[in-house]
Every structure is written in C-alpha cells, then in structure tokens.
Write an enzyme that holds these catalytic residues in place. Sequence first.
Site, PDB file in Angstrom:
ATOM      1  N   PRO A 137       0.808  -1.228   0.000  1.00 26.94           N
ATOM      2  CA  PRO A 137       0.000   0.000   0.000  1.00 26.94           C
ATOM      3  C   PRO A 137       0.841   1.279   0.000  1.00 26.94           C
ATOM      4  O   PRO A 137       0.476   2.267  -0.627  1.00 26.94           O
ATOM      5  CB  PRO A 137      -0.829  -0.134   1.280  1.00 26.94           C
ATOM      6  CG  PRO A 137      -0.974  -1.607   1.473  1.00 26.94           C
ATOM      7  CD  PRO A 137       0.330  -2.194   1.026  1.00 26.94           C
ATOM      8  N   GLY A 366     -16.302   7.023 -33.440  1.00 31.25           N
ATOM      9  CA  GLY A 366     -17.406   7.864 -32.988  1.00 31.25           C
ATOM     10  C   GLY A 366     -18.122   7.246 -31.797  1.00 31.25           C
ATOM     11  O   GLY A 366     -17.497   6.685 -30.892  1.00 31.25           O
ATOM     12  N   GLU A 390       4.841  -2.678 -13.595  1.00 34.75           N
ATOM     13  CA  GLU A 390       6.231  -3.043 -13.903  1.00 34.75           C
ATOM     14  C   GLU A 390       7.091  -1.824 -14.243  1.00 34.75           C
ATOM     15  O   GLU A 390       7.933  -1.859 -15.144  1.00 34.75           O
ATOM     16  CB  GLU A 390       6.285  -4.096 -15.018  1.00 34.75           C
ATOM     17  CG  GLU A 390       5.720  -5.441 -14.580  1.00 34.75           C
ATOM     18  CD  GLU A 390       5.947  -6.542 -15.592  1.00 34.75           C
ATOM     19  OE1 GLU A 390       7.033  -6.573 -16.191  1.00 34.75           O
ATOM     20  OE2 GLU A 390       5.033  -7.363 -15.774  1.00 34.75           O
TER      21      GLU A 390
END
Length: 407
Positions: A137, A366, A390
């Site tokens: 984290p 589109g 990576e």
Amino acid sequence: MRSSTTHLTLPFFDDVHRDLGHRLADWMPQQHVDESDDRRACREWVSLLGDQGWLRYCVPAGKEGTLGGALDKLDSRALVILRETLAFHSPLADFAFAMQGLGSGAITLAGTPAQQAAYLPAVARGEKIAAFALSEPDAGSDAGAMSTSATALEAGWALNGCKTWISNGGIADFYVTFAKTDPDAGTRGITAFIVDASTKGLDSSEHIAVMAPHPLATLKFVHCQLAGAAQLGTLHGGFKLAMQTLDIFRASVAGAALGMARRALAEAVSFAKERKMFGQTLADFQLTQAKLGDMAALVDAAALLTYRAAWMRDHHNEQGERVGSPAGTTAEAEGRRDRTVAAAMAKMTATENAQRVIDMALQMHGGLGVKVGTKVESLYRDIRSLRIYEGATEVQQLIIGKAVLQS
C-alpha cells in the site's frame, strides 16, 4: 482477424522466432474463451496455453530438458512475439501468459535446483499458477519502503505484512514474495521467499476490481511460517533479484502494448473502409488518412524500440556483459546499462504510443467507440494499466534521463 507477421522478417529475429510467430498467429484466432469471469477465464487460459506448449517459453529448458522450457534460457524476443500476438487477440490471455513468466522468473534466476524442479515444470505445463508479490500500500515504485517483514525462526521464517495490487492474487498456487529481513537497511535488507498459496497465515481473499478486469488481490501475511527452504536467492539479495526479474520482462510489456496498438490500428482501418459518410467511405477523407498514417508511424516506432531491446538482451550473456567483454570491466557495466535503458525506452514508448493509437481508433469509431462490447472500447480500458505496472512511465523516464546524464 489474424495478427500480422510481416514484422518477423526484420533482422532482429532468427528462424526460431519466425516459426514461433507464425504458429501462434495461426493458432490464436481459433481459441474462444468466455472472459466474462476474469478469474475463471485466466485459469482457463493458463491451462490452454500450458496444454499447447506456449507456456514452455516462460521457463528455461534446464539440463536435459528437466525444467520443461522450450529454449535453453529465457529468450526476450520469444517473449515479445508471444505477448504481442496474444495481446492482439486477448489482453487477458497475454496477462495469463505474462504472469506465468514474471511469477516464476525469480526462481529461474536464483532458485536452487530443488526449487526449480518443484515449480518451473509445473508452470510450463500450466499446472501451477504463478504470482509476483512486491508492491505494498505504501511501497510501489519505492520498493525500499516496504514494511512486510520476515523474521528468522529456529526452523525457518515468520512472514508478517501486506502486499497489494498482486496479479493472480487469489488464484495463484504460489507467490514469489519480497520482505524485509533487515528493517533498517532499505533496499539492501530485502529477501525473496516462495510462499505456497496453502501456507497457513496467508489470506488472499481481498480481491481488487479494476477497469479492465483481471485477477488482482491484496495479500495479508499473519505470522505466516515458512521453512528455511522457502528462501529464494541470497539473504538480503531480494531487491536486486526483483529488479533483475522485472528487467527481463520489461521489453515484453512493450510487446503487449504493441499487440494492442496493432489491433486498434487494424480495427480503425477496417472501420474506415466500411463506414459510409457523405456518399463515400470514411477512408476516403484525407483527415482519416492522415490519422491512420500517424497511428501507423507510432506503432512502427514502438515496434523498433521493442525489438531492439529484446535483441540486446538476447545478445548479452547471463551476467549482463557485452558478448566478448570480460566480467567486471567497464564494457560490462556499460552493456548492462545500455540494455536496461533500451528496455526502459521500449516500455515507455510502446505503452504511451499504444494509448495514443487506441484513443485515435476509438475517436474514429465515434459513438460506437464508447459502446461497451466493442473491441476499441475494451482496448481503451486494457491499455491503461500498462503505463503503470512493472515500472510506471515516470520511472522509465528517470532511468533514461539518469543514463543520458552519465553518458
């Protein structure tokens, strides 16, 4: 739609690579895997790729072929060809293939004969799913900031901490995991371990949902006890091992991006030829032709950097020196730096160019371009993570810039 193989005539490749590329280009369009459930589909792709021998390129052959690989050692050009072709057809198939290589790469580089025998042949057959657990984290690009710890016990190690953004998390059979064995030594205090998914104290149940679905999870280690034989490589040598593993596969990330870009260009060309506008086709407009020209040039620029990086790695020996340069010399160091910079250039350019090409292809479609279920819409989601994992683009820029200043 069959992927093009015209690039295989370039001098970067040998006959073994050309044969591989042609065989895979013929095989891949015939495969149909339901990818609505990414975890089930990833398992299916691993099994399929293993059964057909494609995963044999993720590991070396070993002495007398005992490790199951197709070639004597990991071959960067083979990895690039495989990932480019797989990603052209299915980014999830590419993911399944790539993680078998990345997840077992450190075992190829530093595993004991017993470790290699226990894991690599099963990876090549698709019988074991591999994973690489480095990120945390609060420790992504800054691996030295990791807090997961491995404490020495009388008969092994106790692993405590958390890893996140782990590809194949929750479906892997083993995780090559990096942990601090000296908490005060930064990157010099990291050691690698092989952690089987069944190990008591490992929880991989926290799945992470992302914009382009593929198996990701957070791993939690709570007094996860490992035998001494689980240590991979030298004590405190984990950071170097992680970087060496990533360095091998970095050019292959560029190959995957290249495959997605080629598919986007092919979809754009096909759509432009068929779409009727103002009494003519979209392809008749000069603005469309100019866009397609820009896209083609971006693809080819990325391709040349990607193939060069793979060629350079394959033409250096395992110690990273230039062919013919004695170990420990200036030429050896320069060869290693050149190879790393080439891979960084390839990864950065291919992923950034692919994002641009896919965006232009979507714009050309589109409203259909943003409709869920169209190929360019899924490519738009699939490509985004390649600019991050990576080694993010910004990390590649730093590697290249630092090398330029030292030259």
